[in-house]
Design a protein around this motif. Structure first.
Motif, PDB file in Angstrom:
ATOM      1  N   LEU A 625       0.840  -1.190   0.000  1.00  0.00           N
ATOM      2  CA  LEU A 625       0.000   0.000   0.000  1.00  0.00           C
ATOM      3  C   LEU A 625       0.875   1.239   0.000  1.00  0.00           C
ATOM      4  CD1 LEU A 625      -2.692  -1.005   2.666  1.00  0.00           C
ATOM      5  CD2 LEU A 625      -2.980  -0.926   0.201  1.00  0.00           C
ATOM      6  N   SER A 626       0.472   2.224  -0.772  1.00  0.00           N
ATOM      7  CA  SER A 626       1.200   3.488  -0.821  1.00  0.00           C
ATOM      8  C   SER A 626       0.282   4.607  -0.359  1.00  0.00           C
ATOM      9  CB  SER A 626       1.691   3.771  -2.245  1.00  0.00           C
ATOM     10  OG  SER A 626       2.249   5.065  -2.321  1.00  0.00           O
ATOM     11  N   THR A 627       0.823   5.490   0.471  1.00  0.00           N
ATOM     12  CA  THR A 627       0.045   6.646   0.937  1.00  0.00           C
ATOM     13  C   THR A 627       0.321   7.882   0.084  1.00  0.00           C
ATOM     14  OG1 THR A 627       1.801   7.273   2.498  1.00  0.00           O
ATOM     15  CG2 THR A 627       0.091   5.770   3.304  1.00  0.00           C
ATOM     16  N   ILE A 628       1.219   7.750  -0.912  1.00  0.00           N
ATOM     17  CA  ILE A 628       1.546   8.897  -1.771  1.00  0.00           C
ATOM     18  C   ILE A 628       0.336   9.224  -2.643  1.00  0.00           C
ATOM     19  CG2 ILE A 628       3.041   9.747  -3.618  1.00  0.00           C
ATOM     20  CD1 ILE A 628       5.217   7.886  -2.567  1.00  0.00           C
ATOM     21  N   THR A 629      -0.194  10.408  -2.461  1.00  0.00           N
ATOM     22  CA  THR A 629      -1.407  10.822  -3.178  1.00  0.00           C
ATOM     23  C   THR A 629      -1.177  12.201  -3.783  1.00  0.00           C
ATOM     24  OG1 THR A 629      -2.748   9.590  -1.584  1.00  0.00           O
ATOM     25  CG2 THR A 629      -3.878  11.216  -2.969  1.00  0.00           C
ATOM     26  N   ARG A 630      -1.402  12.315  -5.095  1.00  0.00           N
ATOM     27  CA  ARG A 630      -1.117  13.560  -5.791  1.00  0.00           C
ATOM     28  C   ARG A 630      -2.353  14.088  -6.513  1.00  0.00           C
ATOM     29  NH1 ARG A 630       3.404  13.450  -9.914  1.00  0.00           N
ATOM     30  NH2 ARG A 630       3.082  15.694  -9.681  1.00  0.00           N
ATOM     31  N   ILE A 631      -2.447  15.413  -6.561  1.00  0.00           N
ATOM     32  CA  ILE A 631      -3.417  16.072  -7.440  1.00  0.00           C
ATOM     33  C   ILE A 631      -2.617  16.734  -8.555  1.00  0.00           C
ATOM     34  CG2 ILE A 631      -5.160  17.872  -7.659  1.00  0.00           C
ATOM     35  CD1 ILE A 631      -5.827  17.481  -4.719  1.00  0.00           C
ATOM     36  N   VAL A 632      -2.980  16.426  -9.795  1.00  0.00           N
ATOM     37  CA  VAL A 632      -2.298  16.994 -10.961  1.00  0.00           C
ATOM     38  C   VAL A 632      -3.331  17.730 -11.803  1.00  0.00           C
ATOM     39  CG1 VAL A 632      -0.987  16.479 -13.052  1.00  0.00           C
ATOM     40  CG2 VAL A 632      -0.540  15.174 -10.967  1.00  0.00           C
ATOM     41  N   TYR A 633      -2.980  18.925 -12.231  1.00  0.00           N
ATOM     42  CA  TYR A 633      -3.902  19.740 -13.028  1.00  0.00           C
ATOM     43  C   TYR A 633      -3.247  20.073 -14.368  1.00  0.00           C
ATOM     44  CZ  TYR A 633      -6.674  23.815 -14.476  1.00  0.00           C
ATOM     45  OH  TYR A 633      -7.453  24.703 -15.179  1.00  0.00           O
TER      46      TYR A 633
END
Length: 769
Positions: A625-633
């Motif tokens: 499991l990875s907790t790395i969460t990104r928002i890309v626009y």
């Protein structure tokens, strides 16, 4: 080399030495014909005639083999019809049939995709011309040998040209598609990865078997082996001998095992091209294409075209005035190639510069040469000109980077991974098995490659004749890289049974809806892809959508797990195959009906077997499991949503790993590609971007959701509402809640608490919107 195929019939077709007839009483199958000979030859010539083996026809057979080497003869109509119907669509057949058997067999086999052309060869053409007009694949009603051979030779050239262009690929600067083949050629042509190849005695042994009735062919084979040289090889290759056809067929079909066996020949040809490298060349080639191939070139102008095999063009401009028969809907294309010897460009040689090729106008490009598509112009009906420019791999950023990495690390698993990502797991297995035979056990990647081969699932899915559906086309869209191991095993079982009934795409823009015709579309996808489709085709279509949130999709179309989606796929396949089986039965198509009924019968049986036998260890595997969460626009330079994104960025501060924006799709793609497997991405896209602009972005396996910025809405109370930001934060909340539950089940209370805390804070963010 002049190698000619012999009769080489299996026992079912074996010639009786005491008579001139061909027997058909044996029950042995003809599989040896397909498995051995069709490995090398593109076309199969079939001749059905009760008198096919009389002295007159035997002489004609000898003449035919000078043009089409693989000839199978039949004297029995029913056995011939059965054999033809058992061939896969990949078999390419020219059929000669007597007047006596013509009408009875043609009406039953005319629509088989394996049949390219039919020739009625008889004593009285006038008796058959009228009924033959109803069947477009009949290319002649003939009574003399010379017109028959002329018609066959004409069609062989036509279809060989078409096959050559089928073996081309489009490469795009922002896509990994087809990159594996370029990396494969890198290790195939270089001596930096494996020890030098030995003479392929196994290939010659097969050729001897195929030529065992041909004394001249055997003599030439022996001479070739005993006096082998690179110069002799080049002469045999250029002069359109069977050896050239064998090599190019293996290249254009990307036959990994055969290419490893032919490695010495391919490397020697490559070395001669490098040693005779020309500085510049302007070359021409008359190429036949289908209308769909023309359309594909048109939409890919300024992209890159790759010929899988060696490409032969001419410094002489060919005559393109002859227009193909309109019945074939084939287009004539004058290909004009500009080539210069720049660093990184594929090598090419003007044959006139080599010893023994004086006054030869041909230019030979090495296999896998990359050309930029400069121009496509229609000259008149069915005639086009196509401008290509030879370029180097440095123009393709992703290919260049991966090739440099391969050279530095010799990590052959890079090619395996690219094959698996393109849904070619069988090719990946073959590749790894061959690599293990070539590298020493001390190689740094030997154990990993061996482990990869051993880890391939032991579940065997049944092979089928894979009769396709007539009225329905199934499509798996954007799911092949995202399904669980169990769902993937279930899908592979269904795909192996039904083959081309299910097409696999990663992006909606890859689908050529115009080629599907009047078929009903059954699309199995997820809500991420479905919501990103700006426009949907104006054809009959049914969507089946993978989405865990029941508020986002109509419950009739929604499936909460990929396993449930695969069971629904099996139900729909069963229904369609059973329905068409009944229809075919009513239309007196008994053989096709039984085949479809057999497939329908096996669908649920095999799927259940896969589900029940799937190893529990795989079912219970805990993926990291990875907790790395990104928002890309992805915005426009003149973007009018900056204030909305800045507000979203402030709301999610400290709740996501990063929140970044780009105004260039290519830069956005490369950023998302980095460490693709270690993060979850929520992607916002400006509404002005088309589906084609974001094809490569949607293929990213880390992508969780995609959103199009919609206008600000005004509620009945007069308040402004940013629905896009609301949906994104709601999905983030759901994402962290699921992560919290997952870490809790894995006895990791600290990380679970962090995830639940982020979910609680996102609830407050929703209120602020």
């Amino acid at each position: 080399m002049g190698i000619k195929a012999s009769n080489f019939k299996s026992d079912r077709f074996k010639r009786n030495d005491s008579t001139s007839s061909t027997t058909s009483s044996s029950s042995n199958s003809s599989s040896i014909l397909d498995e051995n000979f069709n490995t090398f030859e593109t076309f199969t010539l079939v001749w059905l005639d009760p008198n096919v083996d009389n002295d007159h026809n035997q002489r004609i057979q000898n003449s035919l083999r000078e043009h089409l080497t693989f000839l199978i003869t039949f004297t029995d109509l029913k056995i011939c019809e059965q054999w033809l119907k058992e061939r896969s669509k990949d078999t390419k057949i020219f059929l000669i049939v007597s007047g006596q058997f013509g009408r009875p067999i043609v009406k039953n086999i005319h629509e088989l995709p394996s049949i390219l052309a039919i020739y009625v060869f008889c004593y009285e053409p006038a008796n058959h011309i009228e009924w033959a007009k109803n069947f477009p694949k009949i290319h002649g009603v003939l009574s003399k040998k010379e017109p028959l051979i002329q018609a066959l030779s004409h069609d062989q050239i036509l279809y060989d040209s078409i096959e050559d262009f089928k073996a081309t690929q489009i490469l795009k600067n922002r896509s990994q598609e087809n990159v594996w083949y370029q990396l494969f050629l890198e290790i195939l042509l270089s001596t930096d990865y494996f020890k030098a190849p030995t003479f392929p005695l196994g290939i010659l042994q097969i050729l001897r078997q195929l030529c065992k009735y041909d004394a001249e062919g055997l003599r030439l084979l022996k001479e070739f082996e005993e006096t082998y040289s690179e110069q002799r090889l080049m002469k045999l290759f250029v002069n359109n001998t069977p050896l050239r056809r064998f090599i190019n067929k293996a290249l254009r079909e990307q036959d990994i095992s055969l290419l490893f066996n032919l490695r010495l020949f391919i490397m020697n040809l490559y070395d001669q091209i490098i040693n005779g490298q020309a500085r510049t060349a302007l070359a021409y080639r008359k190429q036949l294409m289908t209308e769909n191939e023309i359309d594909n070139i048109r939409i890919n102008l300024n992209q890159y075209l790759v010929f899988n095999g060696f490409l032969i063009a001419s410094s002489d401009r060919p005559d393109i005035s002859e227009i193909p028969d309109n019945k074939t809907r084939i287009q004539t294309v004058l290909v004009e190639i500009q080539a210069q010897n720049f660093p990184g460009n594929a090598p090419f040689v003007c044959l006139d510069d080599l010893d023994g090729f004086k006054n030869n106008p041909n230019v030979l490009f090495t296999c896998g040469a990359i050309f930029k598509i400069i121009l496509l112009k229609k000259i008149q009906d069915s005639i086009w000109t196509l401008g290509l420019e030879l370029v180097g791999k440095q123009e393709l950023r992703i290919l260049n980077e991966k090739e440099e990495k391969l050279r530095k690390t010799q990590d052959f698993l890079m090619i395996n991974t690219l094959l698996e990502q393109s849904d070619q797991s069988h090719q990946a297995k073959i590749f790894c098995e061959n690599i293990l035979q070539l590298i020493p056990t001390t190689h740094k990647f030997f154990s990993q490659i061996k482990e990869k081969v051993n880890s391939i699932a032991t579940i065997q899915t049944p092979q089928s004749s894979s009769v396709s559906l007539r009225n329905t086309q199934f499509i798996l869209l954007g799911l092949s890289k995202r399904m669980s191991q169990l769902a993937q095993a279930m899908f592979k079982a269904l795909h192996s049974l039904t083959n081309e009934t299910i097409l696999i795409y990663e992006n909606p823009s890859e689908i050529s809806f115009s080629t599907i015709g009047n078929k009903t579309l059954m699309i199995f996808t997820d809500n991420r892809v479905n919501s990103s489709m700006l426009t949907k085709p104006n054809i009959t279509m049914k969507l089946f959508i993978l989405e865990t949130n029941d508020s986002k999709v109509n419950n009739e179309d929604r499936f909460g797990s990929d396993e449930d989606l695969m069971f629904q796929l099996s139900d729909e396949l069963y229904r369609c195959y059973q329905w068409e089986a009944n229809e075919d039965w009513r239309d007196d198509q008994e053989i096709i009906s039984k085949q479809k009924e057999e497939i329908a019968k096996n669908i649920h049986e095999q799927l259940t077997k896969v589900y029940e036998n799937f190893p529990e260890t795989n079912l219970n595997d805990q993926l990291p499991l990875s907790t790395i969460t990104r928002i890309v626009y992805l915005k426009r330079q003149q973007n009018d949503n900056n204030n909305r994104f800045d507000k979203l960025k402030n709301l999610c501060k400290d709740l996501v790993t990063s929140c970044t924006s780009f105004d260039d799709p290519e830069e956005c793609w490369f950023d998302m590609l980095a460490h693709e497997e270690d993060k979850t991405i929520f992607l916002l896209i400006n509404k002005d971007y088309s589906d084609n602009d974001i094809v490569s972005l949607l293929a990213n396996s880390s992508l969780a959701k995609v959103y199009r910025y919609s206008p600000i809405q005004t509620t009945t109370s007069g308040k402004s509402r940013d629905k896009t930001s609301f949906d994104l934060i709601y999905d983030l909340l759901e994402h962290y809640s699921k992560l919290g539950s997952a870490f809790q089940s894995r006895k990791d209370p600290k990380t679970a608490k962090e995830m639940f805390t982020k979910a609680q804070r996102l609830c407050k963010c929703l209120a602020e919107l």
